[in-house]
Design a protein around this motif. Structure first.
Motif, PDB file in Angstrom:
ATOM      1  N   GLU A   1       0.812  -1.221   0.000  1.00  8.24           N
ATOM      2  CA  GLU A   1       0.000   0.000   0.000  1.00  8.24           C
ATOM      3  C   GLU A   1       0.845   1.271   0.000  1.00  8.24           C
ATOM      4  O   GLU A   1       0.422   2.313  -0.494  1.00  8.24           O
TER       5      GLU A   1
ATOM      6  N   ARG B   1      -5.585   3.348  -7.568  1.00 13.47           N
ATOM      7  CA  ARG B   1      -6.000   2.094  -6.928  1.00 13.47           C
ATOM      8  C   ARG B   1      -7.223   1.520  -7.640  1.00 13.47           C
ATOM      9  O   ARG B   1      -7.276   0.343  -7.968  1.00 13.47           O
ATOM     10  N   ARG B   2      -8.202   2.396  -7.853  1.00 16.23           N
ATOM     11  CA  ARG B   2      -9.463   1.945  -8.452  1.00 16.23           C
ATOM     12  C   ARG B   2      -9.208   1.294  -9.818  1.00 16.23           C
ATOM     13  O   ARG B   2      -9.765   0.245 -10.130  1.00 16.23           O
TER      14      ARG B   2
ATOM     15  N   ILE C   1      -6.044   7.538  -5.293  1.00 17.69           N
ATOM     16  CA  ILE C   1      -7.340   6.843  -5.178  1.00 17.69           C
ATOM     17  C   ILE C   1      -7.759   6.303  -6.548  1.00 17.69           C
ATOM     18  O   ILE C   1      -8.123   5.130  -6.693  1.00 17.69           O
TER      19      ILE C   1
ATOM     20  N   VAL D   1      -5.016   7.027   2.041  1.00 10.87           N
ATOM     21  CA  VAL D   1      -5.927   5.902   1.833  1.00 10.87           C
ATOM     22  C   VAL D   1      -5.089   4.634   1.783  1.00 10.87           C
ATOM     23  O   VAL D   1      -3.987   4.630   1.231  1.00 10.87           O
TER      24      VAL D   1
ATOM     25  N   PHE E   1     -13.999  -4.522  -3.763  1.00  7.85           N
ATOM     26  CA  PHE E   1     -13.104  -3.451  -3.338  1.00  7.85           C
ATOM     27  C   PHE E   1     -13.605  -2.054  -3.728  1.00  7.85           C
ATOM     28  O   PHE E   1     -13.545  -1.133  -2.910  1.00  7.85           O
TER      29      PHE E   1
ATOM     30  N   CYS F   1     -11.028  -0.734   3.608  1.00  4.72           N
ATOM     31  CA  CYS F   1     -10.440   0.540   3.214  1.00  4.72           C
ATOM     32  C   CYS F   1     -10.305   1.457   4.423  1.00  4.72           C
ATOM     33  O   CYS F   1     -11.267   1.671   5.158  1.00  4.72           O
ATOM     34  N   HIS F   2      -9.091   1.942   4.641  1.00  6.05           N
ATOM     35  CA  HIS F   2      -8.820   2.899   5.722  1.00  6.05           C
ATOM     36  C   HIS F   2      -8.567   4.268   5.113  1.00  6.05           C
ATOM     37  O   HIS F   2      -7.826   4.393   4.142  1.00  6.05           O
TER      38      HIS F   2
ATOM     39  N   LEU G   1     -14.309   1.008  -1.093  1.00  5.24           N
ATOM     40  CA  LEU G   1     -13.565   2.263  -1.278  1.00  5.24           C
ATOM     41  C   LEU G   1     -14.536   3.442  -1.332  1.00  5.24           C
ATOM     42  O   LEU G   1     -14.351   4.446  -0.634  1.00  5.24           O
TER      43      LEU G   1
ATOM     44  N   TYR H   1      -5.827   0.295   1.193  1.00  6.37           N
ATOM     45  CA  TYR H   1      -6.778  -0.810   1.048  1.00  6.37           C
ATOM     46  C   TYR H   1      -6.032  -2.098   1.333  1.00  6.37           C
ATOM     47  O   TYR H   1      -5.233  -2.537   0.535  1.00  6.37           O
TER      48      TYR H   1
END
Lengths: 284, 767
Positions: free
Chosen positions: B383, B401-402, B398, B460, B426, B617-618, B430, B462
């Motif tokens: 991450e 990642r997506r 973000i 962020v 996921f 997701c944090h 998110l 994940y």
């Protein structure tokens, strides 16, 4: 052999001190962790039952704080603004359970370089009262704390009170501390400010002290003299530069480097001054 | 689903006992006549023992016995075993030096036990220990993970030249090389996963007792499962038949992986109890806990990611150095290899992946499992590297990642490292997390913070982890004629709330009153088998075993009910704790059936066919004071997929505790060994900074239920999640806050001092 005495009057305590080698104990919060699970090397003289060592008293010269005053009392009692800084320091000495037990006198006699109680008292030009069967001595706190865990206390003497001189005007005090986390932490640096002002806000007396940046807390005379005569409403931060830190001798350790301690001290001093520049509340 | 069924936020059964002081921990209420053990530990990080003289100590008042390596050898006590040995990449066996219970000839870390004094009181034992004369010949020490392999580094074991214990790899190096060669861009980041001292609230302790009549030993110890402790201690260390050792675990004040293992103090106390024919007790002081517990993490890892022209990540390569400490701990080599290794693809569609780890010896406390065990190290590396890659490519982390997520439609998805993710959505998690965290309003908040002299960053992460794989677990249910049910199981509550969660599963499926269910654990005499608690396996595996045993119990009772109701078994229904003849109102409660049968008993086990993959997701929003470097977490949002939820209150407790530990690692906890002397400088709670409530924000936690497809309950496991997701989320936020100054990475812990130095270096300090 006595291993524990808890006299109710001062004379008995002083007599015991005159004849034997005692470990004086008040809240016990420094003594206990230092010798947990170990046999005691010296008998304990518990001074918390002595009425004369408790309480806060207003006197002709100022204030008299008993040596056994607990930090939680300083933290919670309604007190005039001269105590604002001490109140803030009280709230950072250990956690609340520690504050309920630990005493003013204990913090001074333990004389840790990182003692949270000492800088504010130094900035207030506190004097300590030491008694023995031989008599009474009153010496400035600055002279009492001689080094890392080293004080001017003679073996037969008891620290009985801390005396704060009456402020020369409206007193404004504060205390700021930087540690690795918010609470229950040994300070990286801490600063205390005590400013006495006339009704117009002109500074008549300035006391500035820094802790955890030398073997003892140290006053900053250059900054104090620069502040004298200035107006609280002026941008006082300009008085703070590296030259004022000359009395300090910070070290590198795992909490921070000397450079960080110096720089953070400057920041805290400026923040403290900015805080005191906000409108006065009440008179001291 | 009843009031106490699955999914209900029931208050914990164990709380009334624990918060009113009626909990019983290992050191509570020692038996009469109990002797006390104190361990003499090495003050040197590395030294030869020239001689050891206990003469004076033996004559001290109250001393009953002194044990050294020589006495243990004479008694036939074996070394502490490492049960997870591997082969090197080249097929040769790894270096596996033996760890004697008490050091002989050499000590290899500060805290290495050398002798044990058993005396009438702890004071007498301590006084005597201080009079033992050990003549040490100090040797040069190596403590730094990154330098352990240097040719000039001091050498610790002759069997491990260059301090290399194991050189291990997984994945397809060639496929990775091909993709790197064809990549549009390759991004590389080196990061430190800092060493952690576990610090459970209850330090380790043990009580050893011996019954000469039966020649049987009993060890009471804080463990994560009594059976593993029994097997290893009896068969490998004491070399006695397993049934000659009973292991008991009472209440446990936190374990976090560390209390799984057999430590030297346990066989020493058992042997002392055997020779003295008296109970012998030992409890670690906090300082001993710092010095002599196993530590966690301590990796230095280089991660490289290959990205194609469309911004898609095609391959990942990670190369780690993992510090194992001075000795191989019980499963030390497992943590940086098989436990975490296969997670180095995260939640992304990498076509190829390769992970290599070199495990090294150093003169430090042995390193082993700590909450997450290998998987947090993987999640942190992935991450951080993905975030770093996005920024280097000028992409929004973000969106990046997506674009690279494994899409929900691809489930079940086989990763490049060979795991099959059974389920997961996921993008949905998110989005849910971003919405809860009000990421849309972040720009405004950043501006406001800047005006106040603070740099605000948004991070962020994940994470995904593997839980609940491997070994089976067995559950036995005993329904007594009075309607009370006992559940025997070999997992071990360490504070998580197992008594409540298991009782909920039983109450839900058997329709019995929650209050009538008692969970029996932590005693090898009462519970037949068990693999213990660790890796979030208790509820997914133990819970499934409970469910199956419950089903068997109902089936058995159904036959009995059929007889009693004079109907065919196939005509008997079961609902809400009662059997009934279908289509009639004739019914019998399960308890009535049990009473008629004189009690019912059934057991069953569950062997998972595949591990589970909880993920989440944090989102961390953190500000940094530009004058002092002090960081402050302003908001923290987590949305997790744990599959089916047994008890939301227990779940939140697990997540909150994990977050505290993860944030502690990211911002506060710093284990410092002096590079020259090898002394542990952060060896007390004054110097090692644990998080407190006021260092943490109010957590915003929510979950999405995507049932696990490989687990009968549909649960995925939640014990480690917070500690896995938090470190990358926090550091990503720190880096985001500083990104405007060209800072690309900050190692953990991001202390005020470390951040201040960075701000100073880039000229961002505010006066």
């Amino acid at each position: 052999m006595h291993i524990y005495e808890r006299p109710r009057d001062l004379e008995t305590a002083l007599a015991l001190l005159a004849e034997g080698d005692w470990q004086v104990m008040a809240g016990g919060t420094d003594i206990y962790p230092a010798r947990v699970d170990r046999p005691l090397e010296r008998p304990l003289l518990d001074i918390t039952a002595i009425e004369a060592l408790h309480g806060i008293e207003e006197t002709g010269e100022g204030y008299r704080l008993g040596a056994c005053l607990r930090w939680s009392e300083l933290r919670d009692r309604p007190l005039p603004p001269i105590f604002d800084g001490l109140r803030k320091a009280a709230a950072t000495i250990g956690g609340r359970q520690i504050q309920n037990r630990a005493t003013l006198g204990g913090n001074l006699c333990n004389a840790s370089p990182a003692a949270d109680g000492i800088p504010v008292l130094m900035a207030l030009e506190a004097v300590v009262e030491l008694r023995s069967l031989r008599g009474v001595r009153r010496i400035p706190l600055v002279d009492f704390v001689r080094g890392n865990r080293c004080t001017a206390l003679a073996p037969d003497e008891l620290l009985t009170a801390v005396l704060l001189p009456r402020p020369r005007g409206r007193s404004r005090t504060t205390f700021l501390k930087l540690g690795s986390r918010a609470h229950l932490v040994i300070s990286i640096t801490m600063i205390a400010l005590a400013l006495d002002c006339d009704p117009a806000g002109r500074i008549l007396r300035a006391g500035v002290a820094v802790g955890a940046c030398a073997p003892t807390a140290r006053r900053l005379p250059l900054l104090e003299s620069r502040l004298l005569g200035r107006d609280l409403a002026e941008p006082l931060a300009t008085a703070v530069d590296t030259a004022v830190l000359a009395p300090l001798a910070p070290i590198d350790d795992i909490r921070g480097t000397a450079a960080y301690r110096r720089r953070a001290t400057l920041v805290l001093l400026r923040r403290g001054l900015a805080e005191l520049a906000t409108p006065l509340r009440g008179a001291a | 689903m009843g009031q106490f069924g699955l999914g209900q936020a029931i208050t914990r059964k164990e709380d009334a006992r624990l918060i009113t002081g009626r909990g019983r921990f290992t050191d509570d209420g020692p038996p009469p006549g109990c002797a006390h053990a104190v361990f003499l530990r090495s003050p040197h990080a590395h030294a030869r023992i020239r001689s050891l003289d206990c003469t004076r100590a033996l004559s001290m008042p109250g001393v009953l016995a002194i044990l050294t390596g020589a006495e243990l050898d004479a008694a036939g006590i074996g070394p502490l075993p490492c049960t997870t040995l591997y082969e090197n990449r080249d097929g040769t066996p790894m270096a596996a030096p033996e760890r004697p219970v008490l050091a002989r000839e050499r000590v290899r870390f500060v805290g290495d036990p050398v002798a044990a004094v058993i005396a009438e009181t702890p004071h007498a034992a301590r006084d005597a220990a201080e009079t033992i004369l050990v003549d040490y010949d100090p040797l040069a020490a190596i403590v730094d993970t990154g330098r352990a392999l240097d040719p000039e580094a001091p050498q610790i074991w002759p069997e491990a030249p260059g301090n290399l214990a194991l050189d291990w790899e997984t994945g397809d190096a060639e496929a990775v090389d091909r993709r790197f060669a064809a990549a549009h861009r390759v991004l590389e980041l080196t990061l430190v996963n800092n060493r952690i001292v576990v610090n459970p609230m209850e330090t380790r302790a043990c009580l050893a007792e011996y019954d000469p009549g039966t020649d049987r030993l009993t060890l009471t110890v804080g463990s994560q499962g009594v059976h593993g402790m029994q097997r290893i201690l009896a068969e490998k260390v004491l070399r006695i038949p397993r049934e000659k050792l009973r292991v008991v675990t009472r209440d446990v004040g936190g374990a976090f992986g560390m209390k799984i293992f057999v430590f030297p103090e346990y066989p020493v106390c058992l042997h002392a109890a055997r020779i003295l024919r008296r109970p012998v007790r030992w409890v670690a002081e906090r300082t001993e806990s710092f010095l002599a517990d196993t530590h966690g993490r301590d990796h230095v890892t280089t991660v490289s990611i290959a990205v194609d022209a469309d911004g898609r990540m095609t391959a990942i390569r990670a190369s780690a150095i993992a510090n194992l400490g001075a000795y191989l701990s019980q499963v030390g080599p497992f943590i940086p290899t098989e436990c975490g290794a296969y997670m180095y693809t995260g939640v992304y569609r990498f076509e190829a992946a390769h992970y290599r780890v070199r495990c090294v010896f150093t003169n430090t406390a042995p390193v082993d499992a700590y909450r997450g065990a290998g998987r947090p190290e993987a999640a942190y590396a992935v991450e951080r590297a993905v975030d770093f890659a996005a920024r280097e490519l000028g992409c929004d982390p973000i969106a990046f990642r997506r674009r690279n997520f494994v899409p929900p439609a691809a489930m079940p998805y086989r990763t490049a490292l060979g795991y099959t993710y059974d389920s997961g959505d996921f993008p949905r998690l998110l989005d849910a997390a971003l919405a809860r965290a009000d990421v849309a309003g972040f720009a405004g908040r950043r501006q406001a913070a800047a005006a106040a002299g603070r740099l605000l960053g948004l991070g962020v992460a994940y994470y995904i982890e593997r839980c609940a794989g491997g070994s089976p677990e067995e559950a036995r249910l005993e329904l007594r004629p009075d309607g009370r049910l006992r559940l025997y199981i070999g997992t071990q509550n360490n504070g998580q709330g197992h008594e409540t969660a298991y009782a909920q599963i039983v109450a839900d499926r058997l329709g019995l009153p929650f209050a009538d269910i008692e969970v029996v654990q932590g005693d090898t005499d009462l519970v037949a088998s068990g693999r213990g608690t660790g890796g979030s396996r208790s509820i997914p595996i133990g819970g499934a075993a409970v469910l199956r045993a419950g089903e068997r119990l109902v089936a058995r009772a159904r036959e009995r009910a059929a007889e009693m109701l004079e109907a065919a078994t196939t005509d008997i229904g079961f609902a809400e704790g009662s059997f009934f003849i279908l289509g009639t109102d004739r019914r019998l409660s399960l308890v009535e059936v049990a009473a008629a049968a004189g009690g019912l008993e059934e057991s069953d086990s569950f062997q998972p066919e595949a591990p589970t993959f909880p993920n989440g997701c944090h989102v961390c929003e953190l500000s940094i004071d530009r004058a002092t470097g002090v960081p402050r977490i302003e908001r923290y949002t987590v949305v997790d997929d744990f599959g089916v939820v047994v008890n939301p209150a227990l779940l939140a407790g697990q997540v909150h505790g994990g977050l505290a530990q993860g944030i502690g690692q990211a911002l506060l906890e710093r284990t410092v060994y002096d590079p020259e002397s090898g002394q542990l400088l952060s060896g007390s709670l004054m110097d090692y900074v644990l998080p407190r409530a006021d260092d943490l924000p109010a957590f915003d936690f929510d979950w999405v239920v995507i049932p696990c497809r490989t687990n009968p309950l549909g649960v995925k496991g939640a014990g480690e999640a917070g500690a896995i997701g938090a470190p990358p989320a926090v550091i990503n936020a720190v880096v985001d806050a500083l990104a405007g100054y060209g800072i690309h990475h900050v190692d953990m812990p991001a202390t005020p001092h470390r951040l201040w130095r960075l701000l100073e270096r880039v000229g961002a300090l505010l006066a």
